[in-house]
Enzyme design. Structure first.
Site, PDB file in Angstrom:
ATOM      1  N   ARG A 226       0.839  -1.211   0.000  1.00  0.00           N
ATOM      2  CA  ARG A 226       0.000   0.000   0.000  1.00  0.00           C
ATOM      3  C   ARG A 226       0.865   1.249   0.000  1.00  0.00           C
ATOM      4  NH1 ARG A 226      -3.183  -1.766   5.138  1.00  0.00           N
ATOM      5  NH2 ARG A 226      -3.615  -3.888   4.456  1.00  0.00           N
ATOM      6  N   GLU A 369      -1.983 -10.367  18.411  1.00  0.00           N
ATOM      7  CA  GLU A 369      -3.384  -9.961  18.296  1.00  0.00           C
ATOM      8  C   GLU A 369      -4.333 -11.091  18.703  1.00  0.00           C
ATOM      9  OE1 GLU A 369      -2.472  -8.210  14.300  1.00  0.00           O
ATOM     10  OE2 GLU A 369      -4.020  -6.786  14.885  1.00  0.00           O
TER      11      GLU A 369
END
Ligand code: AMP
Length: 382
Positions: A226, A369
């Protein structure tokens, strides 16, 4: 307690079966099983939908559970909009709310809702919890989340900065404060989650007051594929003058840019290797990425009123000493000094890599996470 952590992508489902002790900490063997079901909904894959994917997961879990029932499931959901400021127990109403937010994260929220429905059907008695990537950033003040567009773009379309990676930023903030012996509620820091996706978060009084991702995870830092920050006119220019349509631009900016676009490689290890063997494109990519990141650290140092720590986490942040060094070299104006040996050392758990004279301590804090989601699920489901 056995908690199944589920991360539903548009065509994939990642899972981890975790065991927690009675106080919510990791059991001695915390991960009992993990896996990935891919190509969901792809013709000929044998996995027509999320329900079929769960059937496959259940079969894969049978051995790991040894006949014990799974006590709860925790789902990672990308977008919680402004509605979800914390994890939530799943109800039909919550699933509908997640679907209503789908326009904000078209690929993700719909898949998550499908995963939730499939779970509720397959295991109707299992408590389910949703944990949102965005909710940690709902503490940002308006000055940080509002874009300087006409107000109705926000009020009518919900277009504002939301931020992502919240579960990781939250976990790492707590661990860093603990490591430094600073009460979380008084902690000011810049947290750098540098993985394939990357974001920086400004932490003041222990909460998020700004973050580099925006309306979507495209904004901010240079990432694996990105672009991060751009002048939005680039988009309209490419549409008007070079024949790109929305789909192609989406692919260009999300999948073909960042390290991949600049260096021809999305993986930081490969980019560093190529740079070390004299590849000019790889060196340039590292310069652009580390410059951008250093600029954010400087800005967020101001945003938090003087950071008490700079914290690196995720794949690159935890493992890439050369990239950390490139960023820290650019922070001399803040009085940051790192210890080259400590930076290179492989240490498990939170540790300091700055030199004693550094004006701001620099930490490496591993994120997890799945562990954070399991723990939040335990808190809501017990
Ligand atoms: P994540 O999305 O957190 O799994 O991070 C993925 C990124 O971490 C990729 O760009 C990897 O190249 C990078 N990474 C993982 N291990 C290392 C390492 N030892 N050195 C440099 N980069 C690494």
């Amino acid at each position: 307690m056995l908690v199944l952590v589920i991360n539903s992508g548009s065509s994939s489902l990642k899972y981890q079966l975790r065991e927690l002790a009675d106080d919510g900490t990791d059991a001695p063997v915390p991960v009992l099983a993990q896996g990935l079901v891919e190509r969901i909904g792809v013709p000929g894959s044998g996995v027509p939908d999320h329900a079929a994917a769960l059937e496959q997961v259940e079969a894969e879990l049978a051995e790991a559970t040894g006949g014990r029932t799974i006590d709860a499931a925790g789902h990672r959901v990308v977008h919680g909009g402004e509605r979800f400021t914390a994890p939530a127990r799943v109800t039909n109403e919550v699933i509908r709310a997640i679907e209503r937010l789908a326009p904000l994260a078209p690929l993700h929220n719909h898949a998550a809702a499908q995963g939730l429905r499939a779970m509720a059907e397959r295991w109707p008695d299992m408590p389910q919890v949703v944990v949102f990537d965005t909710s940690f950033h709902q503490t940002m003040p308006r000055e940080a989340w509002q874009y300087a567009l006409p107000d109705e773009v926000y009020t009518e379309h919900g277009i504002r900065r939301y931020g992502f990676h919240g579960t990781s930023h939250d976990l790492v903030t707590g661990l860093a404060a603990e490591h430094l012996g600073i009460p979380r509620g008084e902690f000011r820091a810049v947290v750098l989650h540098l993985g394939n996706g990357a974001s920086a978060t400004a932490i003041r009084d222990g909460v998020s007051v700004d973050t580099s991702m925006g309306y979507t995870p495209l904004a901010g830092l240079v990432m694996g594929t990105r672009s991060g920050d751009l002048d939005p006119s680039v988009v309209t220019h490419l549409m008007r003058n070079h024949g790109y349509d929305a789909e192609e631009l989406d692919t260009l900016m999300n999948r073909r840019s960042g390290l991949l676009g600049l260096a021809g490689e999305a993986d930081m290890r490969q980019v560093l290797e190529n740079a070390a063997s004299g590849d000019g494109r790889a060196r340039n990519a590292l310069d652009v990425a580390s410059y951008r990141l250093a600029k954010y650290v400087g800005g967020y140092h101001v945003a938090v009123g003087g950071a008490q720590a700079i914290v690196f986490t995720a794949g690159i942040g935890e493992n890439s000493a050369p990239f950390r060094a490139r960023v820290l070299d650019r922070l001399e104006a803040l009085g940051v000094a790192y210890d080259a040996e400590a930076n290179r050392a492989r240490v498990a758990g939170p540790h300091t890599i700055s030199a004693p004279e550094s004006a701001i301590p620099v930490l490496v804090v591993p994120t997890d996470e799945e562990q954070a989601i399991a723990r939040l699920t335990w808190e809501l489901a017990r």
